[in-house]
Motif scaffolding. Structure first.
Motif, PDB file in Angstrom:
ATOM      1  N   THR A  75     -56.449  33.695  -0.664  1.00  0.00           N
ATOM      2  CA  THR A  75     -55.452  32.967  -1.256  1.00  0.00           C
ATOM      3  C   THR A  75     -55.497  31.489  -2.144  1.00  0.00           C
ATOM      4  N   LEU A  76     -55.253  31.281  -3.062  1.00  0.00           N
ATOM      5  CA  LEU A  76     -55.371  30.010  -3.940  1.00  0.00           C
ATOM      6  C   LEU A  76     -54.055  28.930  -2.976  1.00  0.00           C
ATOM      7  N   ALA A  77     -54.707  28.056  -2.592  1.00  0.00           N
ATOM      8  CA  ALA A  77     -53.634  26.882  -1.936  1.00  0.00           C
ATOM      9  C   ALA A  77     -53.557  25.979  -2.421  1.00  0.00           C
ATOM     10  N   ILE A  78     -52.939  25.076  -3.385  1.00  0.00           N
ATOM     11  CA  ILE A  78     -52.157  24.006  -4.251  1.00  0.00           C
ATOM     12  C   ILE A  78     -51.236  23.195  -3.443  1.00  0.00           C
ATOM     13  N   ASP A  79     -51.667  21.647  -3.467  1.00  0.00           N
ATOM     14  CA  ASP A  79     -50.851  20.698  -2.836  1.00  0.00           C
ATOM     15  C   ASP A  79     -50.294  20.103  -4.439  1.00  0.00           C
ATOM     16  N   VAL A  80     -49.407  19.636  -4.427  1.00  0.00           N
ATOM     17  CA  VAL A  80     -49.267  18.958  -5.490  1.00  0.00           C
ATOM     18  C   VAL A  80     -47.813  17.592  -5.353  1.00  0.00           C
ATOM     19  N   GLY A  81     -49.025  16.453  -4.910  1.00  0.00           N
ATOM     20  CA  GLY A  81     -48.197  14.967  -4.439  1.00  0.00           C
ATOM     21  C   GLY A  81     -48.235  13.785  -5.455  1.00  0.00           C
ATOM     22  N   GLY A  82     -47.702  13.093  -5.566  1.00  0.00           N
ATOM     23  CA  GLY A  82     -47.599  12.369  -6.504  1.00  0.00           C
ATOM     24  C   GLY A  82     -48.461  11.341  -6.908  1.00  0.00           C
ATOM     25  N   ARG A 108     -38.347   2.730   3.512  1.00  0.00           N
ATOM     26  CA  ARG A 108     -38.830   1.802   4.660  1.00  0.00           C
ATOM     27  C   ARG A 108     -40.641   1.949   5.027  1.00  0.00           C
ATOM     28  N   LEU A 109     -41.010   3.640   4.550  1.00  0.00           N
ATOM     29  CA  LEU A 109     -42.271   3.669   4.686  1.00  0.00           C
ATOM     30  C   LEU A 109     -43.468   4.501   3.632  1.00  0.00           C
ATOM     31  N   GLY A 110     -42.246   4.404   1.983  1.00  0.00           N
ATOM     32  CA  GLY A 110     -42.715   5.160   1.473  1.00  0.00           C
ATOM     33  C   GLY A 110     -43.741   4.367   0.514  1.00  0.00           C
ATOM     34  N   GLN A 111     -44.825   4.761   0.152  1.00  0.00           N
ATOM     35  CA  GLN A 111     -46.044   3.965  -0.681  1.00  0.00           C
ATOM     36  C   GLN A 111     -44.844   2.822  -1.553  1.00  0.00           C
ATOM     37  N   PRO A 112     -44.235   2.238  -2.027  1.00  0.00           N
ATOM     38  CA  PRO A 112     -43.694   1.221  -2.900  1.00  0.00           C
ATOM     39  C   PRO A 112     -43.833   0.475  -1.448  1.00  0.00           C
ATOM     40  N   LEU A 133     -42.250  18.651  14.544  1.00  0.00           N
ATOM     41  CA  LEU A 133     -41.596  18.069  13.636  1.00  0.00           C
ATOM     42  C   LEU A 133     -43.183  17.719  12.951  1.00  0.00           C
ATOM     43  N   ALA A 134     -42.802  17.577  11.789  1.00  0.00           N
ATOM     44  CA  ALA A 134     -43.845  17.081  11.422  1.00  0.00           C
ATOM     45  C   ALA A 134     -43.065  16.397  10.384  1.00  0.00           C
ATOM     46  N   ILE A 135     -44.195  15.180   9.909  1.00  0.00           N
ATOM     47  CA  ILE A 135     -43.349  14.036   8.340  1.00  0.00           C
ATOM     48  C   ILE A 135     -45.028  13.621   7.732  1.00  0.00           C
ATOM     49  N   THR A 136     -44.849  13.874   6.545  1.00  0.00           N
ATOM     50  CA  THR A 136     -45.711  13.573   5.734  1.00  0.00           C
ATOM     51  C   THR A 136     -45.609  11.762   5.146  1.00  0.00           C
ATOM     52  N   LEU A 137     -46.799  10.700   5.304  1.00  0.00           N
ATOM     53  CA  LEU A 137     -46.106   9.832   4.974  1.00  0.00           C
ATOM     54  C   LEU A 137     -47.716   9.419   3.331  1.00  0.00           C
ATOM     55  N   GLY A 138     -47.168   9.061   2.461  1.00  0.00           N
ATOM     56  CA  GLY A 138     -47.790   9.913   0.839  1.00  0.00           C
ATOM     57  C   GLY A 138     -46.753   8.776   0.284  1.00  0.00           C
ATOM     58  N   THR A 139     -46.294   9.319  -0.972  1.00  0.00           N
ATOM     59  CA  THR A 139     -45.739   8.229  -2.047  1.00  0.00           C
ATOM     60  C   THR A 139     -44.499   8.549  -1.668  1.00  0.00           C
ATOM     61  N   GLY A 140     -44.188   9.373  -0.542  1.00  0.00           N
ATOM     62  CA  GLY A 140     -42.689   9.419  -0.863  1.00  0.00           C
ATOM     63  C   GLY A 140     -43.041   9.577   1.518  1.00  0.00           C
TER      64      GLY A 140
END
Length: 230
Positions: free
Chosen positions: A5-12, A160-164, A122-129
């Motif tokens: 499996t080719l796994a790709i993760d597109v991020g900001g 409140r929690l995004g990168q900006p 529940l899962a949250i991701t903290l990154g660009t958004g």
């Protein structure tokens, strides 16, 4: 059969890819490419087709994408470019390669890699958004967009929690805001477990409550295997 499996993760900020076998073992080194700006569909599709061509030995492809994804169509990738609203990404990519492809919201993919499959998770991701995914007994409720919902005053969780926001208020205040968000999310979902991932999870410096765990950002890739279980 040991499918690759080719796994790709597109991020900001970057686009990551790796080749995995059925057990999740790495068959290739992880590649990482800076996300182009502007991150138009043409620019991103060009990178994705190049990655697929480079990993031509794969049997199937999983893509985590920072947007609601409905039947392979992206809906408003606000951290990439306005032209992603209504873009038929699955159709476009499938016309360019022979391997079967599955595409899901990137936080959904990360959550698939994190959960144990019991109760409310529940899962949250903290990154660009600010990404989010919700599961009950291992079943995914797709395209949960908590980040766009009001958190405090007129500000959303992403505001409140995004990168900006992190760059504006600094790490200490951002950590305080994270604890406030965790408390709010517990009242909303009464989760059995909350997983926190994403590139900025490494900046967490506060003591987290019970039932909350930091997980590896690599789950945004390895979680792609779980897409083939749905």
């Amino acid at each position: 059969m040991n499918l690759l499996t080719l796994a790709i993760d597109v991020g900001g900020s970057s686009i990551k890819a790796i080749l995995l076998d059925n057990t999740g073992a790495k068959v290739s080194a992880r590649s990482q490419i800076l996300t182009p700006h502007p991150a138009t569909p043409d620019a991103i599709v060009s990178i994705l087709t190049s990655l697929i061509s480079t990993h031509s030995t794969c049997d199937r492809i999983s893509i985590g994408f920072p947007s609601v994804v409905e039947n392979g169509v992206t809906r408003g990738a606000i951290n990439l470019h306005p032209d992603w609203d209504g873009f038929p990404l699955l159709q476009v990519l499938q016309s360019k390669c022979d391997q079967p492809i599955r595409i899901a919201n990137d936080a959904d993919v990360q959550g698939c890699g994190a959960i144990v499959g019991h109760g409310v998770e529940l899962a949250i991701t903290l990154g660009t958004g600010f990404g989010s995914s919700l599961f009950f007994d291992g079943k995914l409720l797709p395209n949960l967009e908590l980040g766009q919902h009001i958190f405090i005053g007129s500000e959303t969780y992403e505001d409140r929690l995004g990168q900006p926001a992190l760059e504006q208020v600094g790490v200490q205040v951002w950590n305080k805001r994270l604890l406030e968000a965790i408390a709010s999310l517990y009242k909303l979902f009464n989760y059995d477990k909350l997983y926190i991932g994403g590139g900025n999870a490494r900046l967490i410096s506060v003591d987290l409550p019970a039932r909350v765990a930091i997980v590896s950002n690599d789950l945004g890739l390895s979680g792609g295997l779980a897409l083939w279980n749905y």
